[in-house]
Design a protein around this motif. Sequence first.
Motif, short mmCIF file in Angstrom:
data_model
loop_
_atom_site.label_atom_id
_atom_site.label_comp_id
_atom_site.label_asym_id
_atom_site.label_seq_id
_atom_site.Cartn_x
_atom_site.Cartn_y
_atom_site.Cartn_z
N LEU A 57 6.22 9.14 -5.62
CA LEU A 57 6.42 10.34 -4.79
C LEU A 57 5.23 10.61 -3.87
CD1 LEU A 57 8.34 12.78 -7.15
CD2 LEU A 57 9.21 11.49 -5.18
N SER A 58 4.03 10.33 -4.32
CA SER A 58 2.85 10.52 -3.45
C SER A 58 2.93 9.62 -2.23
CB SER A 58 1.56 10.22 -4.22
OG SER A 58 1.41 11.10 -5.29
N ILE A 59 3.38 8.40 -2.43
CA ILE A 59 3.51 7.45 -1.32
C ILE A 59 4.58 7.93 -0.35
CG2 ILE A 59 4.20 5.08 -0.73
CD1 ILE A 59 2.96 4.30 -3.53
N ILE A 60 5.72 8.33 -0.87
CA ILE A 60 6.83 8.81 -0.03
C ILE A 60 6.43 10.10 0.67
CG2 ILE A 60 9.20 9.68 -0.07
CD1 ILE A 60 9.63 7.67 -2.45
N ASP A 61 5.76 11.01 -0.06
CA ASP A 61 5.30 12.26 0.55
C ASP A 61 4.35 12.01 1.71
OD1 ASP A 61 6.80 13.90 -1.12
OD2 ASP A 61 5.16 14.27 -2.52
N LYS A 62 3.48 11.01 1.58
CA LYS A 62 2.55 10.67 2.67
C LYS A 62 3.33 10.27 3.92
CE LYS A 62 -1.55 9.52 4.36
NZ LYS A 62 -2.64 10.45 4.55
N PHE A 63 4.37 9.49 3.75
CA PHE A 63 5.21 9.10 4.88
C PHE A 63 5.89 10.32 5.50
CE2 PHE A 63 9.63 7.88 6.14
CZ PHE A 63 9.29 7.37 7.38
N ILE A 64 6.49 11.17 4.67
CA ILE A 64 7.19 12.36 5.17
C ILE A 64 6.21 13.30 5.87
CG2 ILE A 64 8.44 14.44 4.44
CD1 ILE A 64 9.83 12.70 2.32
N PHE A 142 -7.12 3.53 -3.77
CA PHE A 142 -5.83 4.24 -3.78
C PHE A 142 -5.66 5.22 -2.63
CE2 PHE A 142 -6.78 3.14 -8.24
CZ PHE A 142 -5.77 2.22 -8.44
N ASN A 143 -6.28 4.93 -1.49
CA ASN A 143 -6.04 5.72 -0.29
C ASN A 143 -4.75 5.20 0.34
OD1 ASN A 143 -6.42 7.47 1.88
ND2 ASN A 143 -7.65 5.99 2.99
N ILE A 144 -3.79 6.09 0.58
CA ILE A 144 -2.49 5.72 1.13
C ILE A 144 -2.53 5.89 2.64
CG2 ILE A 144 -0.01 6.25 1.14
CD1 ILE A 144 -0.52 7.62 -1.65
N GLU A 145 -2.21 4.82 3.36
CA GLU A 145 -2.23 4.85 4.83
C GLU A 145 -0.88 4.41 5.37
OE1 GLU A 145 -5.36 2.19 5.93
OE2 GLU A 145 -6.93 3.44 5.03
N LYS A 166 -5.06 -12.54 8.83
CA LYS A 166 -6.10 -11.59 9.24
C LYS A 166 -6.61 -10.82 8.03
CE LYS A 166 -4.62 -10.61 13.93
NZ LYS A 166 -4.25 -9.58 14.87
N PRO A 167 -7.88 -10.49 8.03
CA PRO A 167 -8.40 -9.64 6.94
C PRO A 167 -7.87 -8.21 7.07
CG PRO A 167 -10.08 -10.00 8.60
CD PRO A 167 -8.89 -10.84 9.00
N TRP A 168 -8.03 -7.45 6.03
CA TRP A 168 -7.61 -6.06 5.99
C TRP A 168 -8.22 -5.31 7.18
CZ3 TRP A 168 -4.47 -3.12 2.95
CH2 TRP A 168 -4.63 -1.76 3.03
N LYS A 169 -7.40 -4.60 7.92
CA LYS A 169 -7.87 -3.84 9.07
C LYS A 169 -7.79 -2.35 8.75
CE LYS A 169 -8.28 -7.22 12.09
NZ LYS A 169 -9.34 -7.49 12.95
N LYS A 170 -8.85 -1.62 9.07
CA LYS A 170 -8.85 -0.18 8.83
C LYS A 170 -8.53 0.61 10.08
CE LYS A 170 -11.82 -0.12 4.88
NZ LYS A 170 -12.81 0.56 4.16
N LYS A 171 -8.78 0.05 11.22
CA LYS A 171 -8.57 0.78 12.47
C LYS A 171 -7.37 0.22 13.20
CE LYS A 171 -12.30 3.25 12.12
NZ LYS A 171 -12.20 4.58 11.67
N ILE A 172 -6.59 1.10 13.79
CA ILE A 172 -5.44 0.71 14.59
C ILE A 172 -5.68 1.25 16.00
CG2 ILE A 172 -2.96 0.99 14.94
CD1 ILE A 172 -2.73 1.56 11.94
N LYS A 173 -5.52 0.41 16.98
CA LYS A 173 -5.66 0.84 18.36
C LYS A 173 -4.26 1.03 18.93
CE LYS A 173 -7.40 -0.71 22.81
NZ LYS A 173 -7.99 -1.83 23.52
N TYR A 174 -3.91 2.28 19.24
CA TYR A 174 -2.60 2.58 19.79
C TYR A 174 -2.61 2.25 21.28
CZ TYR A 174 -1.09 4.81 15.55
OH TYR A 174 -0.72 5.03 14.26
#
Length: 190
Positions: A57-64, A142-145, A166-174
């Motif tokens: 539910l925490s994962i789904i709540d993050k999306f909502i 356990f940080n949900i992104e 690719k390695p894990w990326k933390k930043k997304i460029k929109y």
Amino acid sequence: MLKTRDNTFTFNEEENVYMGHLSIWNKETEVHFWGVINRDYEKNFEKKLNWLEENRLSIIDKFIEEDDVFNSINQMIVGKELEISNQKILDKITEEDFKNSFYIKLVNFEFLENSITIDLYMGTEPDYLMGHFVNIKITNDFNIELHYTYILPSLINQAIQRNLKKPWKKKIKYLFSLMLGNIKINLVEV
């Protein structure tokens, strides 16, 4: 070959990944492992898997929380615009029904030297997302992104291939966002 929870994961040399299936959120789910898999992998993996089960539910709540799709779906229902399996949906859905509809189609576990990151693709039954999936990244702590929203099923394999290279990326460029009716499309560079 890896083994966990009495399931065997076979190594796919072409994709350089261990592959198998586990029951996650009460549904058979395709699971991939890659990275530095050491002797303690099973204990560390079990911790992540238990967290994934307990925090559905925490994962789904993050999306909502980050996406207005629940309200958009109900607006489409009111406007008689939502059709699932060639059938118009006429009654608004409750948030509880919406949350209960989520399942994980595919989950990737990336084993780094001292951590495991999770990359999962969620869908819904009934298909409120109209054939799309939501990509969620969960860090070692356990940080949900919310990584990508509304991924076409045909793009899941491409995403798997990209993430393997690719390695894990933390930043997304929109690069840009576009609204089409109630659907928001983001073109991103990772």
